[in-house]
Write an enzyme that holds these catalytic residues in place. Structure first.
Site, PDB file in Angstrom:
ATOM      1  N   GLU A  90       0.787  -1.228   0.000  1.00  0.00           N
ATOM      2  CA  GLU A  90       0.000   0.000   0.000  1.00  0.00           C
ATOM      3  C   GLU A  90       0.821   1.282   0.000  1.00  0.00           C
ATOM      4  OE1 GLU A  90      -3.099   0.517  -0.295  1.00  0.00           O
ATOM      5  OE2 GLU A  90      -4.208  -1.284   0.258  1.00  0.00           O
ATOM      6  N   SER A 350     -25.908 -30.025  51.567  1.00  0.00           N
ATOM      7  CA  SER A 350     -25.040 -30.205  52.740  1.00  0.00           C
ATOM      8  C   SER A 350     -23.709 -29.487  52.609  1.00  0.00           C
ATOM      9  CB  SER A 350     -24.767 -31.705  52.942  1.00  0.00           C
ATOM     10  OG  SER A 350     -25.959 -32.412  53.175  1.00  0.00           O
TER      11      SER A 350
END
Length: 794
Positions: A90, A350
């Site tokens: 680019e 429990s």
């Protein structure tokens, strides 16, 4: 002229110009201010995906952004391969220009003019970042001019690498895929730094033409663009010949990949508070994947019995970091697959019993092997039952804990106090236990309250850390030991200042509690664990809620805490669902993934070696058989054994005597272990060595003490009459026990004589509704009485 003098001279010249050119100076200031503020403080306002990573940096999962785009937050750095590819494709002069490239712009304008349409763009990467941030602006030469101005300003604000990072995070990659990292996962199934040169080149050319990335289409065009970039990289000596030739042979992506979703419920939890952020968690990637596999395997097994949901949490005690987080099984939507079970309140079963056991040890109201009653019990209309519907009569406290017996736990809570225990649970920060103690009553210890896996794992992590720190720091504690768990690797938990004050429970009580929890019966197939050196030594406790709706297990060693919940998110119970049968096997499989740890070192500074009655577990009394045992220092406050007493026997040893019926020289003095009648009645059936007291020799006068008691009913108890299938009211059966197996008992209801019993003292009674006194007497005149209320069925 020195440098300082030169600076002063230039400064005076500038000020002189400003004073003599006020209008020009004002215009310059306005232009500079406009230039400085022209770039928005936040360049990109679009929402980001929520992304979570493991502590090693591996992607655990992501959630799509609010605008429906897969857009990951920008990373600190851009991988070297992508940096090279994007620059050479680019903007080859990226590291040299000030934000725009005049030469490239001039060439582009000439080529576009000659062709009569746009054939080339002259934008730099910096300009493209600006254009991406202004994506809704119309393309024009004026807009291009604006982009150039903003690009130069961007160059002043950010470094070149930061600008590349912005580009990589916002470049379009086709469809709703935005940014390099998402594109890397979507098209190649790996992280950006793991891409090959060919794969990186493919992603570098795509933002220029994102429509090319369509499975099965545009393959020739995309390959041509990629190969041209690879050739350029080779020509510029970025890659060597071998790499170039091999890269040309690589295929293009053919189908999209799914994102990893290793911890979807943790992602869901994080997104609620940190939406749109990238969070590096404390989760270990390999461990998370293995725990996921365990959850999936048990889900496939349990779904056959219509149990569809599983949650697993693994915590590092030292740091409180969450190492694995499985919020639910890989089930389907019909069975609540998206529900995170870990923070969800569920009935505790429990699982709170060790906290009561430890609290009573710490308060000096219990010793590890103190006998506690296990007999039919009714307290204010509440009648707890053991899971197996049996009674031991009397059982050592730590065996009651390891066997998870309900009646001893309820009686222990009654002695300790519901309000006191409730306050302890608040100290442990169990946030879902938030109603008044009266709301829970004695059921608090049997699942009458709700808690969640996160809070429970935090509690046991705090207990383990309390014990570890005490033994490692010469008997000191830390003031904030029960701090919250942590899943964010950027956060480091602190535990307060050193103190001599215990945070909630002392180290000695915790150590004794954990030793008791180590004895819990293992799941099927691991019953003989004690006989193997390689066996896991962990303190653990299961829990099963009423109706078999929730199966819990929490386990800890000196470094890790593992919590597991199994059940249905909808709350439906299943007969096969139990803590030991359903949750415990998962717990042990997870612990087998973790490094082995040594068992907890005894905290000797909070322990003392005491003489304990070998039979009753109390402090040894004058007549007790003695054994040595380490107990918490606070245990010295407990009462000595009440069950051993001296009795006088005749020379044959068959009868008890006293001075009214036997010469003192003929009496034989002997120590005898004697339980209260109701406890004895059940205890002797399980302990063949238990010897009831001999009866008194005929002719001996009066007996001291109480030798009989009711088994049913209890004092001030309500008795509810029942009907059979024919609608007939059924009789009530009352039960009693006597220390003399040959004794006769005489029964009365009010003033009405009911009859006598011998050996087995059970009396069937038919009576109407009302209040009564039930009375029993023996042949020696001893009497026991109960006030009862009989109510008829509706």
């Amino acid at each position: 002229m020195n440098i300082k003098e030169h600076i002063r001279k230039k400064t005076r010249a500038v000020w002189h110009w400003v004073k003599t050119n006020k209008i020009k100076s004002g215009i310059a200031v306005v232009l500079l201010a406009g230039y400085y503020f022209c770039l928005p403080r936040t360049l990109f306002s679009e929402p980001y995906s929520t992304v979570i990573e493991s502590t090693e940096g591996n992607l655990l999962g992501a959630r799509i952004a609010a605008d429906g785009q897969w857009r990951f937050p920008a990373q600190d750095s851009v991988p070297y391969k992508f940096r090279q590819c994007i620059v050479y494709f680019e903007d080859q002069h990226f590291y040299k220009h000030p934000g725009f490239n005049p030469v490239a712009i001039a060439k582009a304008m000439k080529q576009n003019h000659d062709a009569g349409h746009v054939v080339r763009g002259g934008s730099t990467l910096t300009q493209q970042v600006i254009r991406l941030s202004r994506e809704h602006q119309k393309r024009s030469y004026f807009e291009k001019f604006i982009e150039i101005i903003l690009a130069t300003r961007l160059e002043f604000r950010h470094s070149k690498d930061e600008i590349l990072g912005l580009y990589a995070a916002h470049a379009p990659y086709g469809g709703n895929v935005v940014g390099l990292q998402m594109a890397s996962w979507r098209y190649f199934g790996v992280q950006p730094h793991q891409l090959s040169w060919a794969e990186t080149a493919t992603l570098a050319v795509l933002p220029n033409a994102p429509s090319l990335i369509f499975p099965g289409k545009n393959q020739k065009l995309l390959r041509a663009k990629r190969d041209r970039l690879l050739k350029k990289l080779y020509d510029e000596k970025v890659i060597d010949k071998t790499t170039y030739e091999l890269s040309l042979q690589e295929d293009l992506p053919q189908k999209p990949f799914d994102l990893p979703q290793a911890a979807p419920h943790l992602l869901q939890r994080i997104a609620k508070k940190q939406d749109g952020q990238r969070i590096r968690t404390t989760v270990k990637s390999a461990l998370q994947n293995r725990v996921n596999q365990i959850a999936a395997r048990y889900y496939q097994e349990y779904r056959q019995t219509e149990v569809y949901n599983i949650a697993i949490l693994v915590v590092d005690v030292k740091t409180r970091n969450v190492l694995a987080y499985v919020g639910n099984a890989p089930t389907d939507k019909a069975h609540q697959k998206d529900v995170d079970i870990i923070p969800a309140p569920r009935s505790t079963g429990s699982i709170l019993k060790p906290l009561l056991f430890g609290s009573m040890l710490d308060a000096g109201e219990l010793l590890p092997n103190t006998l506690v009653a296990d007999v039919p019990t009714q307290i204010a209309g509440y009648s707890p039952k053991n899971y197996e519907l049996t009674y031991d009569g009397a059982v050592p406290a730590q065996k009651a804990l390891s066997r998870s017996l309900n009646i001893p736990a309820v009686l222990m809570l009654k002695d300790y106090g519901v309000y006191r225990f409730y306050d302890k649970l608040q100290d442990f920060k169990l946030s879902n236990i938030n109603k008044s103690p009266n709301h829970y009553g004695l059921s608090l210890i049997l699942g009458g309250a709700e808690s969640n896996l996160w809070d429970l794992c935090r509690t046991y992590s705090g207990l383990t850390s309390t014990l570890n720190y005490f033994t490692a720091s010469q008997a000191k504690y830390r003031s904030d030991e029960f701090t919250d768990l942590n899943y964010d690797s950027t956060v480091q938990r602190t535990f307060g200042s050193e103190t001599w004050q215990k945070p909630v429970i002392g180290a000695g009580a915790i150590w004794c509690t954990y030793n008791s929890m180590k004895e819990v019966n293992r799941p099927e197939g691991d019953e003989a664990w004690k006989f193997y050196d390689s066996s896991l030594e962990i303190a653990w406790k299961t829990g099963t809620s009423f109706g078999s709706r929730d199966a819990w297990v929490i386990g800890t060693n000196s470094r890790y805490v593992v919590g597991v919940w199994v059940g249905n998110a909808t709350g439906e119970g299943r007969p096969s669902l139990t803590g030991v049968g359903s949750a415990a096997p998962i717990l042990f499989d997870v612990f087998n993934l973790l490094p082995r740890q040594k068992w907890f070192a005894p905290p000797y500074n909070d322990l003392q070696e005491a003489e304990i009655c070998a039979t009753s577990g109390h402090l040894a009394g004058e007549h007790c058989p003695v054994s040595k045992q380490w107990i918490p220092i606070s245990g010295s406050k407990t009462k000595p054994c009440p069950y051993h007493k001296t009795v006088q026997l005749d020379p044959t040893g068959q009868y008890r005597v006293n001075s009214s019926c036997e010469a003192i020289d003929n009496m034989v003095t002997q120590t005898w272990f004697v339980l209260p009648p109701v406890m004895e009645w059940y205890y002797k059936n399980l302990h063949m060595d238990y010897r009831p007291l001999p009866p008194y020799k005929p002719g001996c006068e009066g007996t001291a003490g109480t030798y009989m008691d009711f088994i049913y009913p209890k004092e001030n108890g309500k008795v509810y009459l029942t009907r059979n299938f024919a609608g007939e009211v059924q009789p009530v059966i009352f039960k009693a026990a006597h220390t003399n197996p040959k004794a006769k008992l005489f029964w009365y209801l009010g003033n009405e004589y009911l009859g006598e019993t011998q050996t087995f003292h059970e009396m069937q009674v038919r009576a109407g509704t009302g209040n009564y006194y039930l009375t029993i007497t023996d042949e020696s005149g001893n009497e026991a009485k109960r006030f009862i209320k009989i109510e008829a069925p509706e």
